[in-house]
Design an enzyme around this catalytic site. Structure first.
Site, PDB file in Angstrom:
ATOM      1  N   GLU A 131       0.892  -1.074  -0.097  1.00  0.00           N
ATOM      2  CA  GLU A 131      -0.094   0.159  -0.112  1.00  0.00           C
ATOM      3  C   GLU A 131       0.890   1.212  -0.092  1.00  0.00           C
ATOM      4  O   GLU A 131       1.360   1.699   0.894  1.00  0.00           O
ATOM      5  CB  GLU A 131      -0.764   0.043   1.167  1.00  0.00           C
ATOM      6  CG  GLU A 131      -1.945   1.067   1.190  1.00  0.00           C
ATOM      7  CD  GLU A 131      -2.635   0.939   2.358  1.00  0.00           C
ATOM      8  OE1 GLU A 131      -3.745   2.136   2.519  1.00  0.00           O
ATOM      9  OE2 GLU A 131      -2.692   0.395   3.269  1.00  0.00           O
ATOM     10  N   ASP A 277      -8.044  -3.630   7.451  1.00  0.00           N
ATOM     11  CA  ASP A 277      -7.023  -2.616   7.494  1.00  0.00           C
ATOM     12  C   ASP A 277      -6.383  -2.792   9.293  1.00  0.00           C
ATOM     13  O   ASP A 277      -6.288  -1.654   9.517  1.00  0.00           O
ATOM     14  CB  ASP A 277      -7.638  -1.450   7.327  1.00  0.00           C
ATOM     15  CG  ASP A 277      -6.612  -0.371   6.906  1.00  0.00           C
ATOM     16  OD1 ASP A 277      -5.543  -0.732   6.532  1.00  0.00           O
ATOM     17  OD2 ASP A 277      -6.724   0.895   7.092  1.00  0.00           O
TER      18      ASP A 277
END
Length: 388
Positions: A131, A277
């Site tokens: 990410e 997450d």
């Protein structure tokens, strides 16, 4: 365990429909069949789960940490093993350890750790999610702006090389920091390109999707919103049919009303699927931890930087399932698909994950009727059992 084992007494959800009065038969780490209990051979090893639910194991494509470990802070195979073990306690049987924007050196270590985890067949390890660092500073979220930068030729080559050594490689990029040619090269090599942390408009996103991007990272968060004159990234995620989108269902990142609107609006065949997450706090009593030299604080179900910016999530996948079913009001079957089948589709692994049908990996979760977790199985073996 014997050559075959049958899980009996439970309702079995195969990813499409429920089976009552049936047994899940597993052999050699795979699902052999779902059959009527009366048809089981006399000598087969049986495990009774009367009154419970057996469902496909959860698949999480965005897991920053767990068990006290953050991948950025421990980018090695032991760190990955700890993260996978922590999330197995909450029903996740396949996950992508996720590296938040960091230095080239840390990124290289994380990739090497992923390759080692694959070689060692770490239970639950599916691949990697990078990410960043090729994001937009204007939508940085908790990513360190000093480490965000455009993708260059060396970065692209490293991603392409990493994909050759990993079964699944997902990378989150912003159209502002990569070219469509770079997206095309990554997608052509089998990298799953996800768009996120971006202020791009609908037209820019559509061009990136035409180049090969197929996913959006944590819908609504760190992206341009849906407006009445500019649909933004949120509008693009809902409008572009071949795009899948991850969603953090903790009640802090996205309001339940907005989640319901998005689910009704999403154009298919792409799906909205659940991600946690999650950070290192999962499975621990940690009150704070460090990311890129900055302290992240835990409190009230949220993780934040000192200025209040959300920094990942303090939630596990079975809790996301509860939230979607009980707070959003989604049918249990669809909530289960959002936690297993749809992320498996997004990752391109539906041939072995996300369903309990013949030939699929025997990755499943046993739940009580109230959806509390009893046990987690990976490859036909119990990796976690709740004995409370």
């Amino acid at each position: 365990m014997s050559a075959q084992q049958a899980i009996t007494g439970a309702r079995v959800f195969d990813g499409d429909r429920w089976h009552d009065g049936a047994a899940l038969v597993v052999a050699a780490g795979k699902v052999s069949a779902i059959v009527a209990e009366a048809e089981l051979p006399a000598g087969i090893d049986r495990r009774g789960e009367t009154g419970r639910l057996v469902v496909p194991g959860f698949v999480d494509l965005q897991v920053n940490g767990g068990g006290g470990v953050l991948l950025n802070e421990q980018p090695d195979v032991d760190g990955i093993r700890t993260i996978c073990t922590a999330h197995a306690q909450f029903g996740t049987t396949a996950l992508l350890p996720t590296l938040i924007t960091d230095t080239r050196a840390v990124t290289r270590c994380a990739v090497e750790a992923g390759i080692a985890a694959r070689a060692e067949r770490v239970p639950g390890f599916l691949g990697l999610h990078l990410e960043g660092p090729h994001l937009s500073i204007s939508r940085k979220g908790a990513h360190d702006p000093a480490l965000i930068r455009p993708m260059d030729g060396e970065d692209l080559e490293r991603v392409l090389e990493a994909r050759k050594a990993l079964d699944v490689l997902l990378t989150t990029v912003a159209p502002e920091s990569v070219s469509n040619a770079q997206i095309e090269a990554m997608a052509g090599a089998g990298v799953i390109v996800s768009l996120g942390h971006s202020d791009s408009g609908h037209a820019t996103v559509a061009a990136a999707v035409a180049a090969g991007a197929r996913m959006m990272t944590h819908l609504f968060n760190a992206m341009s919103p849906l407006g009445h004159r500019e649909p933004g990234m949120v509008g693009a995620a809902l409008d572009l049919g071949h795009v899948n989108a991850g969603l953090i269902a903790d009640g802090y990142h996205v309001d339940p009303v907005s989640i319901g609107i998005a689910l009704r609006a999403k154009r298919g065949p792409g799906r909205i699927f659940l991600v946690t997450d999650a950070m290192s706090t999962i499975g621990t009593d940690l009150r704070s931890f460090t990311l890129n030299g900055r302290t992240i604080y835990r409190g009230g179900g949220r993780l934040t930087l000192a200025d209040g910016t959300l920094a990942g999530a303090d939630i596990d996948m079975v809790s996301c399932l509860h939230f979607m079913h009980e707070k959003v009001g989604l049918d249990l079957e669809e909530a289960l698909r959002m936690a297993s089948l749809y992320p498996a589709e997004a990752a391109g692994v539906t041939g072995r994950k996300g369903r309990l049908t013949h030939g699929h990996d025997a990755d499943f979760v046993v739940l009580d009727a109230d959806l509390s977790l009893r046990s987690t199985w990976i490859g036909g073996n119990p990796v976690f059992e709740n004995r409370s």
